[in-house]
Design a protein around this motif. Structure first.
Motif, PDB file in Angstrom:
ATOM      1  N   ALA A  12     -55.869 -50.360  -1.765  1.00  0.00           N
ATOM      2  CA  ALA A  12     -56.838 -49.297  -2.064  1.00  0.00           C
ATOM      3  C   ALA A  12     -58.254 -49.852  -2.125  1.00  0.00           C
ATOM      4  CB  ALA A  12     -56.474 -48.620  -3.380  1.00  0.00           C
ATOM      5  N   ALA A  13     -58.405 -51.071  -2.671  1.00  0.00           N
ATOM      6  CA  ALA A  13     -59.732 -51.695  -2.730  1.00  0.00           C
ATOM      7  C   ALA A  13     -60.264 -51.961  -1.326  1.00  0.00           C
ATOM      8  CB  ALA A  13     -59.663 -52.985  -3.539  1.00  0.00           C
ATOM      9  N   GLY A  14     -59.373 -52.340  -0.395  1.00  0.00           N
ATOM     10  CA  GLY A  14     -59.798 -52.543   0.991  1.00  0.00           C
ATOM     11  C   GLY A  14     -60.244 -51.252   1.645  1.00  0.00           C
ATOM     12  N   CYS A  15     -59.509 -50.170   1.393  1.00  0.00           N
ATOM     13  CA  CYS A  15     -59.911 -48.856   1.921  1.00  0.00           C
ATOM     14  C   CYS A  15     -61.255 -48.429   1.332  1.00  0.00           C
ATOM     15  CB  CYS A  15     -58.846 -47.814   1.615  1.00  0.00           C
ATOM     16  SG  CYS A  15     -57.261 -48.102   2.429  1.00  0.00           S
ATOM     17  N   LEU A  16     -61.433 -48.691   0.032  1.00  0.00           N
ATOM     18  CA  LEU A  16     -62.702 -48.367  -0.619  1.00  0.00           C
ATOM     19  C   LEU A  16     -63.840 -49.163   0.000  1.00  0.00           C
ATOM     20  CD1 LEU A  16     -64.354 -47.081  -2.955  1.00  0.00           C
ATOM     21  CD2 LEU A  16     -63.742 -49.099  -4.311  1.00  0.00           C
ATOM     22  N   GLN A  58     -54.062 -40.726  -4.255  1.00  0.00           N
ATOM     23  CA  GLN A  58     -54.905 -40.195  -3.183  1.00  0.00           C
ATOM     24  C   GLN A  58     -54.363 -40.719  -1.850  1.00  0.00           C
ATOM     25  OE1 GLN A  58     -57.518 -38.105  -3.586  1.00  0.00           O
ATOM     26  NE2 GLN A  58     -57.157 -38.049  -5.788  1.00  0.00           N
ATOM     27  N   PRO A  59     -53.864 -39.858  -0.982  1.00  0.00           N
ATOM     28  CA  PRO A  59     -53.233 -40.329   0.257  1.00  0.00           C
ATOM     29  C   PRO A  59     -54.114 -41.256   1.093  1.00  0.00           C
ATOM     30  CG  PRO A  59     -52.796 -37.999  -0.069  1.00  0.00           C
ATOM     31  CD  PRO A  59     -53.786 -38.387  -1.119  1.00  0.00           C
ATOM     32  N   ASP A  60     -55.438 -41.031   1.106  1.00  0.00           N
ATOM     33  CA  ASP A  60     -56.321 -41.859   1.924  1.00  0.00           C
ATOM     34  C   ASP A  60     -56.478 -43.273   1.376  1.00  0.00           C
ATOM     35  OD1 ASP A  60     -56.699 -39.742   3.616  1.00  0.00           O
ATOM     36  OD2 ASP A  60     -58.627 -39.137   2.778  1.00  0.00           O
ATOM     37  N   GLU A  69     -46.577 -48.805   0.745  1.00  0.00           N
ATOM     38  CA  GLU A  69     -45.428 -48.870  -0.168  1.00  0.00           C
ATOM     39  C   GLU A  69     -45.514 -47.785  -1.245  1.00  0.00           C
ATOM     40  OE1 GLU A  69     -48.216 -52.376  -1.375  1.00  0.00           O
ATOM     41  OE2 GLU A  69     -47.631 -51.271   0.444  1.00  0.00           O
ATOM     42  N   GLN A  70     -46.729 -47.407  -1.636  1.00  0.00           N
ATOM     43  CA  GLN A  70     -46.861 -46.308  -2.594  1.00  0.00           C
ATOM     44  C   GLN A  70     -46.483 -44.983  -1.947  1.00  0.00           C
ATOM     45  OE1 GLN A  70     -50.606 -46.246  -4.665  1.00  0.00           O
ATOM     46  NE2 GLN A  70     -50.289 -44.216  -5.545  1.00  0.00           N
ATOM     47  N   LEU A  71     -46.910 -44.775  -0.721  1.00  0.00           N
ATOM     48  CA  LEU A  71     -46.536 -43.550  -0.002  1.00  0.00           C
ATOM     49  C   LEU A  71     -45.028 -43.447   0.183  1.00  0.00           C
ATOM     50  CD1 LEU A  71     -49.334 -43.569   2.731  1.00  0.00           C
ATOM     51  CD2 LEU A  71     -49.087 -41.884   0.895  1.00  0.00           C
ATOM     52  N   ALA A  72     -44.372 -44.601   0.315  1.00  0.00           N
ATOM     53  CA  ALA A  72     -42.917 -44.624   0.521  1.00  0.00           C
ATOM     54  C   ALA A  72     -42.132 -44.553  -0.783  1.00  0.00           C
ATOM     55  CB  ALA A  72     -42.525 -45.889   1.287  1.00  0.00           C
ATOM     56  N   GLY A  73     -42.829 -44.548  -1.919  1.00  0.00           N
ATOM     57  CA  GLY A  73     -42.147 -44.466  -3.205  1.00  0.00           C
ATOM     58  C   GLY A  73     -41.469 -45.752  -3.624  1.00  0.00           C
ATOM     59  N   HIS A 113     -52.897 -49.824 -11.200  1.00  0.00           N
ATOM     60  CA  HIS A 113     -53.654 -48.592 -11.421  1.00  0.00           C
ATOM     61  C   HIS A 113     -53.106 -47.434 -10.599  1.00  0.00           C
ATOM     62  CE1 HIS A 113     -57.027 -45.717 -11.113  1.00  0.00           C
ATOM     63  NE2 HIS A 113     -57.325 -46.125 -12.325  1.00  0.00           N
ATOM     64  N   CYS A 114     -52.847 -47.659  -9.328  1.00  0.00           N
ATOM     65  CA  CYS A 114     -52.205 -46.685  -8.426  1.00  0.00           C
ATOM     66  C   CYS A 114     -53.088 -45.521  -7.986  1.00  0.00           C
ATOM     67  CB  CYS A 114     -50.920 -46.098  -9.046  1.00  0.00           C
ATOM     68  SG  CYS A 114     -49.686 -47.312  -9.492  1.00  0.00           S
ATOM     69  N   ASP A 115     -54.324 -45.436  -8.460  1.00  0.00           N
ATOM     70  CA  ASP A 115     -55.154 -44.275  -8.109  1.00  0.00           C
ATOM     71  C   ASP A 115     -56.609 -44.672  -7.925  1.00  0.00           C
ATOM     72  OD1 ASP A 115     -55.503 -41.643  -7.444  1.00  0.00           O
ATOM     73  OD2 ASP A 115     -55.543 -40.894  -9.510  1.00  0.00           O
ATOM     74  N   LEU A 116     -56.817 -45.834  -7.316  1.00  0.00           N
ATOM     75  CA  LEU A 116     -58.175 -46.322  -7.097  1.00  0.00           C
ATOM     76  C   LEU A 116     -58.824 -45.552  -5.953  1.00  0.00           C
ATOM     77  CD1 LEU A 116     -60.061 -48.635  -8.148  1.00  0.00           C
ATOM     78  CD2 LEU A 116     -59.305 -49.932  -6.143  1.00  0.00           C
ATOM     79  N   SER A 117     -59.912 -44.867  -6.236  1.00  0.00           N
ATOM     80  CA  SER A 117     -60.652 -44.107  -5.228  1.00  0.00           C
ATOM     81  C   SER A 117     -62.025 -43.786  -5.792  1.00  0.00           C
ATOM     82  CB  SER A 117     -59.909 -42.820  -4.862  1.00  0.00           C
ATOM     83  OG  SER A 117     -60.139 -41.815  -5.843  1.00  0.00           O
TER      84      SER A 117
END
Length: 305
Positions: free
Chosen positions: A246-250, A224-226, A231-235, A182-186
């Protein structure tokens, strides 16, 4: 009518309208249906001249009732189908991005991915329209409120935190089974209609096939940077473990809004930490494994979504 026949006066218009009205009221059911359809078609063809300035209609079918998201490249509207009365979310490029080939490609990919995935915890993509100026318009199911808005209204119970996490991981399991990340879970892309247990994952605008990277679409960074994984931030190439980060951050965010302290809360904190490990290899292998851990952390069976 008057554009084609400028010599026609108001008396003639009134006479013809009277005949039409009599036919509509006294004709056979079949005749009335044909006439109503023809009148509707004529009105649709002249819609641009007839509708109110603040009421935009697209594809002669959807009334755009409210702008609910006005982004840099896209807009999302709440729309109502003129005949069915059903509500929908419609996503379109901004007018000044009408000729943006990258955005167009991403939106069509989003439609293809969304229409390929069918699951109770995934917001359904219903169809794609082409606007008069050539822009694509994605028609999706309308669900109501974003989780981001709901989190501002009140604290959460631990049971609600568990329900949201279960819904998210269940949706991710289906997305990953389809071969996508998905790459955009927020909270901005999680939608619910009041009941948090019925929450659904929306917006596949930057989703990738497993092993893909956003650089292949000329995007330096998307997401979403947060909530984006290291690895996504690093491209780097991404797999399902990026979504688990992202699920853990959520989950950590949900717990910060939780008004309960118990052994169950501590177990969920431990799960959030496990999911959001910086190294992919230290996270669960996939969403199914994360659901299994959630069931143990919650000390209750995971509900099959």
């Amino acid at each position: 009518m008057t554009d084609d026949h400028p010599e026609m006066d108001f008396e003639e218009i009134a006479r013809r309208f009277s005949h039409l009205w009599q036919a509509l009221n006294h004709g056979s059911p079949e005749t009335r249906k044909i006439l109503v359809d023809r009148v509707r078609d004529a009105l649709d063809r002249g819609e641009a001249r007839l509708h109110e300035p603040d009421c935009e209609i697209i594809a002669n079918s959807f009334v755009l009732e409210a702008l609910i998201h006005d982004g840099a490249a896209t807009r999302v509207y709440r729309a109502r189908h003129r005949d069915l009365g059903t509500l929908h979310a419609i996503k379109v490029p901004q007018p000044d991005h009408a000729d943006d080939p990258v955005l167009r490609k991403l939106m069509l990919r989003e439609a293809e991915i969304g229409m390929a995935l069918r699951h109770p915890r995934i917001a359904a993509t219903q169809t794609v329209l082409r606007l008069a100026d050539g822009r694509p318009a994605l028609v999706m199911e309308w669900l109501g409120s974003k989780l981001a808005d709901l989190l501002q209204e009140r604290p959460l119970f631990l049971s609600e935190v568990i329900a949201v996490t279960t819904a998210v991981l269940s949706g991710l399991e289906a997305i990953h089974a389809g071969g996508f990340v998905h790459c955009d879970l927020s909270p901005l892309n999680l939608i619910a209609d009041g009941d948090l247990s019925s929450l659904k994952i929306a917006d596949f605008g930057i989703a990738l096939e497993r092993g893909g990277r956003h650089g292949q679409f000329d995007l330096v960074f998307a997401g979403q940077p947060d909530f984006a994984s290291p690895e996504q931030l690093a491209g780097e190439p991404l797999d399902e473990r990026s979504d688990l980060y992202a699920a853990g951050c959520l989950l950590s965010l949900l717990l910060s809004r939780c008004n309960e302290e118990s052994d169950g809360t501590e177990a969920m904190v431990a799960l959030a930490n496990r999911l959001s490990q910086r190294t992919p290899q230290d996270r669960p292998e996939n969403a199914r494994a994360a659901l299994h851990l959630l069931g143990g952390s919650a000390k209750c069976p995971v509900v099959d979504a």
